[in-house]
Design a protein around this motif. Sequence first.
Motif, PDB file in Angstrom:
ATOM      1  N   GLU A  13       0.844  -1.192   0.000  1.00  0.00           N
ATOM      2  CA  GLU A  13       0.000   0.000   0.000  1.00  0.00           C
ATOM      3  C   GLU A  13       0.875   1.237   0.000  1.00  0.00           C
ATOM      4  O   GLU A  13       1.385   1.631   1.033  1.00  0.00           O
ATOM      5  N   ALA A  14       1.054   1.822  -1.160  1.00  0.00           N
ATOM      6  CA  ALA A  14       1.826   3.054  -1.257  1.00  0.00           C
ATOM      7  C   ALA A  14       0.871   4.218  -1.020  1.00  0.00           C
ATOM      8  O   ALA A  14       0.389   4.852  -1.959  1.00  0.00           O
ATOM      9  N   VAL A  15       0.563   4.456   0.254  1.00  0.00           N
ATOM     10  CA  VAL A  15      -0.356   5.534   0.614  1.00  0.00           C
ATOM     11  C   VAL A  15       0.351   6.527   1.517  1.00  0.00           C
ATOM     12  O   VAL A  15       1.322   6.195   2.195  1.00  0.00           O
ATOM     13  N   ASP A  16      -0.161   7.734   1.506  1.00  0.00           N
ATOM     14  CA  ASP A  16       0.418   8.773   2.360  1.00  0.00           C
ATOM     15  C   ASP A  16       0.021   8.537   3.819  1.00  0.00           C
ATOM     16  O   ASP A  16      -0.774   7.635   4.114  1.00  0.00           O
ATOM     17  N   PRO A  17       0.553   9.307   4.747  1.00  0.00           N
ATOM     18  CA  PRO A  17       0.230   9.091   6.168  1.00  0.00           C
ATOM     19  C   PRO A  17      -1.247   9.247   6.515  1.00  0.00           C
ATOM     20  O   PRO A  17      -1.681   8.834   7.580  1.00  0.00           O
ATOM     21  N   TRP A  18      -2.036   9.815   5.608  1.00  0.00           N
ATOM     22  CA  TRP A  18      -3.464  10.006   5.841  1.00  0.00           C
ATOM     23  C   TRP A  18      -4.306   8.948   5.128  1.00  0.00           C
ATOM     24  O   TRP A  18      -5.509   9.033   5.067  1.00  0.00           O
ATOM     25  N   GLY A  19      -3.630   7.926   4.578  1.00  0.00           N
ATOM     26  CA  GLY A  19      -4.328   6.792   3.988  1.00  0.00           C
ATOM     27  C   GLY A  19      -4.766   6.959   2.547  1.00  0.00           C
ATOM     28  O   GLY A  19      -5.494   6.123   2.027  1.00  0.00           O
ATOM     29  N   SER A  20      -4.325   7.998   1.873  1.00  0.00           N
ATOM     30  CA  SER A  20      -4.695   8.216   0.476  1.00  0.00           C
ATOM     31  C   SER A  20      -3.525   7.886  -0.440  1.00  0.00           C
ATOM     32  O   SER A  20      -2.357   8.066  -0.059  1.00  0.00           O
ATOM     33  N   PRO A  21      -3.802   7.425  -1.660  1.00  0.00           N
ATOM     34  CA  PRO A  21      -2.705   7.136  -2.584  1.00  0.00           C
ATOM     35  C   PRO A  21      -1.981   8.419  -2.986  1.00  0.00           C
ATOM     36  O   PRO A  21      -2.574   9.498  -3.032  1.00  0.00           O
ATOM     37  N   TYR A  22      -0.692   8.283  -3.247  1.00  0.00           N
ATOM     38  CA  TYR A  22       0.081   9.405  -3.763  1.00  0.00           C
ATOM     39  C   TYR A  22      -0.339   9.694  -5.199  1.00  0.00           C
ATOM     40  O   TYR A  22      -0.768   8.796  -5.925  1.00  0.00           O
ATOM     41  N   SER A  23      -0.187  10.943  -5.605  1.00  0.00           N
ATOM     42  CA  SER A  23      -0.472  11.350  -6.981  1.00  0.00           C
ATOM     43  C   SER A  23       0.836  11.393  -7.763  1.00  0.00           C
ATOM     44  O   SER A  23       1.907  11.648  -7.195  1.00  0.00           O
ATOM     45  N   TYR A  24       0.729  11.172  -9.070  1.00  0.00           N
ATOM     46  CA  TYR A  24       1.908  11.101  -9.934  1.00  0.00           C
ATOM     47  C   TYR A  24       1.569  11.751 -11.261  1.00  0.00           C
ATOM     48  O   TYR A  24       0.472  11.541 -11.804  1.00  0.00           O
ATOM     49  N   GLN A  25       2.524  12.513 -11.799  1.00  0.00           N
ATOM     50  CA  GLN A  25       2.359  13.127 -13.123  1.00  0.00           C
ATOM     51  C   GLN A  25       3.714  13.214 -13.803  1.00  0.00           C
ATOM     52  O   GLN A  25       4.682  13.681 -13.202  1.00  0.00           O
ATOM     53  N   TYR A  26       3.766  12.739 -15.046  1.00  0.00           N
ATOM     54  CA  TYR A  26       4.975  12.906 -15.863  1.00  0.00           C
ATOM     55  C   TYR A  26       4.559  13.219 -17.285  1.00  0.00           C
ATOM     56  O   TYR A  26       3.765  12.490 -17.855  1.00  0.00           O
TER      57      TYR A  26
END
Length: 88
Positions: free
Chosen positions: A45-58
Amino acid sequence: LANEVFRFKMDTGVFPTTEQGLMSLKEPPNPPPPNWRGPYDKNPEAVDPWGSPYSYQYPGTRNPTEPDIWSNGPDQQPGSSDDISSIQ
């Protein structure tokens, strides 16, 4: 996650696209790029400390030659003052 994204690029020669996202660190994208040697991120689970997935943009908006990876922070609202970015 930034280290894993750069390892992906070292092996494949490219960063994951926005569409491939961070999931391409766990499973090869379709079609898989040559020399994909993952999984690069073994955290289930690659989630932030608040339990939401990280966002990614390239390409990133902060630096068009590198990706942006961020968390929307504790308020979970994009673009607010508590957003946290790992690549700038």
